[in-house]
Design a protein around this motif. Sequence first.
Motif, short mmCIF file in Angstrom:
data_model
loop_
_atom_site.label_atom_id
_atom_site.label_comp_id
_atom_site.label_asym_id
_atom_site.label_seq_id
_atom_site.Cartn_x
_atom_site.Cartn_y
_atom_site.Cartn_z
N TYR A 263 25.05 -58.27 36.57
CA TYR A 263 26.08 -57.50 37.27
C TYR A 263 27.19 -57.09 36.32
O TYR A 263 27.73 -55.99 36.40
N GLY A 264 27.55 -57.98 35.41
CA GLY A 264 28.62 -57.66 34.45
C GLY A 264 29.99 -57.93 35.03
O GLY A 264 30.16 -58.88 35.79
N ALA A 265 30.95 -57.08 34.67
CA ALA A 265 32.34 -57.19 35.15
C ALA A 265 32.95 -58.56 34.87
O ALA A 265 33.85 -59.01 35.57
N GLY A 266 32.45 -59.25 33.86
CA GLY A 266 33.06 -60.52 33.46
C GLY A 266 32.59 -61.72 34.27
O GLY A 266 33.03 -62.83 34.02
N LEU A 267 31.68 -61.51 35.22
CA LEU A 267 31.27 -62.64 36.07
C LEU A 267 30.54 -63.71 35.27
O LEU A 267 30.63 -64.90 35.57
N ALA A 268 29.81 -63.30 34.23
CA ALA A 268 29.03 -64.27 33.46
C ALA A 268 29.92 -65.19 32.63
O ALA A 268 29.48 -66.25 32.21
N GLU A 269 31.17 -64.80 32.42
CA GLU A 269 32.06 -65.65 31.61
C GLU A 269 33.00 -66.50 32.47
O GLU A 269 33.76 -67.31 31.95
N ARG A 270 32.96 -66.31 33.76
CA ARG A 270 33.89 -67.01 34.65
C ARG A 270 33.59 -68.51 34.66
O ARG A 270 32.44 -68.90 34.69
#
Length: 395
Positions: A263-270
Amino acid sequence: MFHDRARIHVQAGRGGDGALSFRREKFVPKGGPDGGDGGPGGDVVLVADPDLRDLSSFRMKQRFKAGKGGAGGGSSRHGASGETVELRVPVGTQVLDEDEQLVADLAAPGARLAAARGGAGGRGNRRFATPTRQTPRFAETGLSGEEATLQLRLKLLADAALVGLPNAGKSSLLSRISNAKPKVAEYPFTTLQPVLGTVESDERQLVVADVPGLIEGASEGVGLGHEFLAHLERARLLVHMIDAAAGDPAEAFEAINQELEAYGAGLAERPQVVVLNKIDLLPEPPTFETDDPRVVRVFALSAATGEGVEAFRRALFELCPPAEAPKQDDEGLADYLAYRPKPDPRRRFRILRTDRGFRVAGRASSDEELEQALREAGAKVGDEVEVEGEALEFT
Ligand SMILES: Nc1nc2c(ncn2[C@@H]2O[C@H](COP(=O)(O)OP(=O)(O)OP(=O)(O)O)[C@@H](O)[C@H]2O)c(=O)[nH]1
Ligand SMILES: [Mg+2]
């Protein structure tokens, strides 16, 4: 239904016309000019209202128009200001223009955006009197108000959001720790729309979001996932729920993480908290080993019996430190989130005729653009051009 999108058309009010009038007094044969200015047109303003849940109020009505400014009158009377229209939107509403550019992010309660600004009122003839021009027989007309088609997109604001496969027990946990009462059932995709719950401690509240379960392919639109992944974007912490009684927790963990990444949008780093649920069904406590740097804590609990839930609830407050309140500027816009509307090229400035030449209202982006517009309006070398209150000669 949960409405997280809307498309609206906003039109601000036109400014009132300036008045053309001369004083008439007994025994004074020729009174001076006394035409007052027109009033400004009303704005269309969006206001973030913490009492609203979604954008469903825009389902019935999408076109909004603010009031016209009143005309100026004799005896130097000003026209009335046009009525402003306020549209209430839920906190977390993002405003995009027709090119999908972000115009504003109404992320704080009470944040405001003048979505369309009213036109300026025209000046009455009184204002054009000079020592050499004592009877100006003209006044300005008001300017038209701004107009725009806007997209509204709600992205929920939560301190933490529950993510996981369907049936993991997300809604069961939320109903245990918060005031929310989401539907719980033994089939997948019980939760069809996001639910926000408030978790209380003695001195603070946390907002926790429960979004529909994700499955493989959610980021590409499989299941209900894609629509709702946007609502995870603004959660500071993801609570990753795993049904520890249904197969290998590591597999479920991986499947969801792949969707977050896709999905992206920074979700993978949360940052994530892993919650291994349904331990009441297991003879032994579950094991879960990971060296994933995003995982800040791992909990094992049962949302059904309540075992381990209180420890998790308390830890949530440590894991979600108080957020800094968004700073607001004078207009009430949260400044780190406010984007200035892109000016509409057709409406950035206007050329008005005066009896001596021209007046420029607003501002052109370059001298060349202004010159061209003046030429198109019929300006000739030697004509007077008034720009920002200064009289210049057109060359
Ligand atoms: N035995 C047991 N059952 C649980 C536990 N937590 C949830 N359940 C059951 O698991 C099923 C799914 O629970 P939900 O809370 O609806 O799961 P969900 O993750 O919200 O599911 P979706 O909304 O479909 O994504 C329900 O039948 C719950 O009663 C638990 O700790 N132990
Ligand atoms: Mg649910």
